[in-house]
Design an enzyme around this catalytic site. Structure first.
Site, short mmCIF file in Angstrom:
data_model
loop_
_atom_site.label_atom_id
_atom_site.label_comp_id
_atom_site.label_asym_id
_atom_site.label_seq_id
_atom_site.Cartn_x
_atom_site.Cartn_y
_atom_site.Cartn_z
N SER A 178 25.99 -2.38 -0.84
CA SER A 178 26.13 -1.22 0.03
C SER A 178 26.35 0.01 -0.82
O SER A 178 25.54 0.31 -1.69
CB SER A 178 27.26 -1.43 1.04
OG SER A 178 27.26 -0.41 2.01
N THR A 179 27.47 0.71 -0.64
CA THR A 179 27.71 1.97 -1.36
C THR A 179 27.63 1.76 -2.87
O THR A 179 28.32 0.91 -3.42
CB THR A 179 29.11 2.51 -0.99
OG1 THR A 179 29.21 2.60 0.42
CG2 THR A 179 29.31 3.89 -1.60
N HIS A 204 22.39 -1.65 2.52
CA HIS A 204 22.69 -0.86 3.71
C HIS A 204 22.07 0.52 3.57
O HIS A 204 22.72 1.46 3.12
CB HIS A 204 24.20 -0.76 3.92
CG HIS A 204 24.86 -2.08 4.15
ND1 HIS A 204 26.18 -2.32 3.85
CD2 HIS A 204 24.38 -3.25 4.64
CE1 HIS A 204 26.48 -3.57 4.16
NE2 HIS A 204 25.40 -4.15 4.64
N MET A 297 31.48 -0.99 0.47
CA MET A 297 32.67 -0.92 1.30
C MET A 297 32.63 -2.01 2.36
O MET A 297 31.56 -2.39 2.83
CB MET A 297 32.72 0.45 1.98
CG MET A 297 33.97 0.71 2.78
SD MET A 297 35.36 1.08 1.70
CE MET A 297 36.60 1.47 2.93
N ASP A 300 30.95 -7.14 4.56
CA ASP A 300 29.67 -7.76 4.86
C ASP A 300 29.22 -8.60 3.67
O ASP A 300 29.17 -8.11 2.55
CB ASP A 300 28.62 -6.68 5.19
CG ASP A 300 27.31 -7.28 5.67
OD1 ASP A 300 27.33 -8.40 6.21
OD2 ASP A 300 26.26 -6.62 5.50
#
Length: 357
Positions: A178-179, A204, A297, A300
């Site tokens: 993600s991030t 994401h 973050m 998931d």
């Protein structure tokens, strides 16, 4: 717990109004100010500095990229790029990531109650992730987790697959991030040789951006990188990126591995979800899988990585020092679902070792 303070810079009065509606009533995020262009934003920044800045790219008087460059040189802060869904111009958004922006979101619009709720979930989560990047890390305990969160059960059942299929020892790699994941995945894939095992990636990232991202990686890598299509066979030397806004599952027919793309609700607050990919890989690949969870973050992928681990897959997590946000890897580690915790620069080499038949 204090709210995360946000400033929005966008020349559209409609977009500013929609953001105000989407974020209204949030217990975690507060929109403290809006500005129609960077010049107005500079004046407001003198009065109050936000925790996170949401920035449009195309604006009058000064474009967002120029403003972003100035911010990162003079007063670095977490910046989220606010985009349209159009594929045209996505190069500008990737340039923004190179300049230091930490996330991309699509511009919300008025729609059904479900659409507004999903937009709120996704935007608030992106803001929280961006805020966690300040100073490299922020303790996750400072950010309250939402109580309602769907799991991969809504996309894939828990039934065990009767693997009376043709046996295969073909190794596959599944990666979730993600991030900070755009650069982390790039760092791994650019180190891999042409004959690397097939790779499935969930990142994401909004709809349309995944295709542009895959195309950019394809130009830099020895392997082939592209956005996945439904029922596509997974081949050696190829990495498939899940399309934004669609869940991606690993499936198998005999010795053939392929991907299935599905809609459906947000899972672990995301679509695509790393948990969905990892669970399907556990069910259909088992010990033939190497699972990798990277910077991001939230949690998931942690549950899915635990299922991979239980099925005998090799599981790898990025270490805290090299993560932009040590959320997703840490959650998997806390579940005792990780075999190896490695710095980003060592993961590609480890993948090759683990997948050498």
């Amino acid at each position: 717990m204090s709210k995360i303070k946000v400033m929005l810079v966008d020349d559209s009065a409609l977009i500013r109004n929609v953001f105000e509606q989407v974020l209204a009533g949030s217990a975690e995020v507060e929109l403290i100010s809006t500005a129609q262009d960077p010049y107005f934003a500079v004046e407001k920044l003198k009065r109050a500095v936000p925790d996170v800045l949401i920035l449009d790219i195309e604006m009058p008087r000064m474009d967002g990229l120029t403003f972003l460059k100035k911010i990162m040189e003079q007063n670095p802060m977490p910046v989220i790029i606010c985009s349209t869904l159009a594929e045209q111009g996505t190069d500008s958004y990737f340039k923004a990531l190179e300049l230091g922006a930490v996330e991309i979101i699509t511009k919300p619009k008025l729609g059904s109650k479900l659409f507004i709720e999903e937009s709120k979930v996704q935007i608030v989560d992106k803001i929280k992730a961006a805020a966690a990047c300040r100073g490299h890390l922020r303790k996750r305990t400072e950010i309250k987790k939402p109580q309602t969160k769907l799991t991969a059960d809504v996309i894939i059942g828990r039934q065990r697959q009767a693997l009376s299929m043709t046996r295969t020892t073909e190794k596959l790699v599944v990666i979730g991030a993600s991030t900070g994941g755009t650069e982390a995945i790039r760092a791994i894939l650019t180190q891999l040789p042409q004959d690397s095992p097939g790779i499935l990636i969930v990142l994401h990232m909004p709809e349309h951006f995944t295709k542009s991202y895959a195309n950019r990686l394809n130009q830099e890598c020895n392997i082939t990188v592209r956005e996945a299509t439904n029922n596509e066979t997974i081949l050696r030397g190829t990495a498939l990126v899940a399309p934004g806004n669609q869940h991606m599952l690993l499936k198998r027919s005999g010795a053939r591995y392929f991907v299935e793309l599905r809609g459906g609700p947000l899972v672990s607050r995301h679509r695509p979800s790393v948990d969905v990919l990892f669970r399907s890989a556990a069910q259909y690949g088992g010990k033939n899988i190497v699972g990798v969870i990277l910077t991001g973050m939230g949690d998931d992928g942690a549950r899915g990585m635990s299922e991979l681990h239980d099925e005998g897959a090799v599981t790898i997590a990025q270490d805290e020092q090299s993560c932009a946000v040590f959320g997703m890897p840490n959650e998997a580690i806390k579940r005792n679902a990780v075999d190896k915790v490695l710095p980003l620069g060592s993961i590609a080499e480890q993948l090759l070792l683990e997948t050498h038949n």
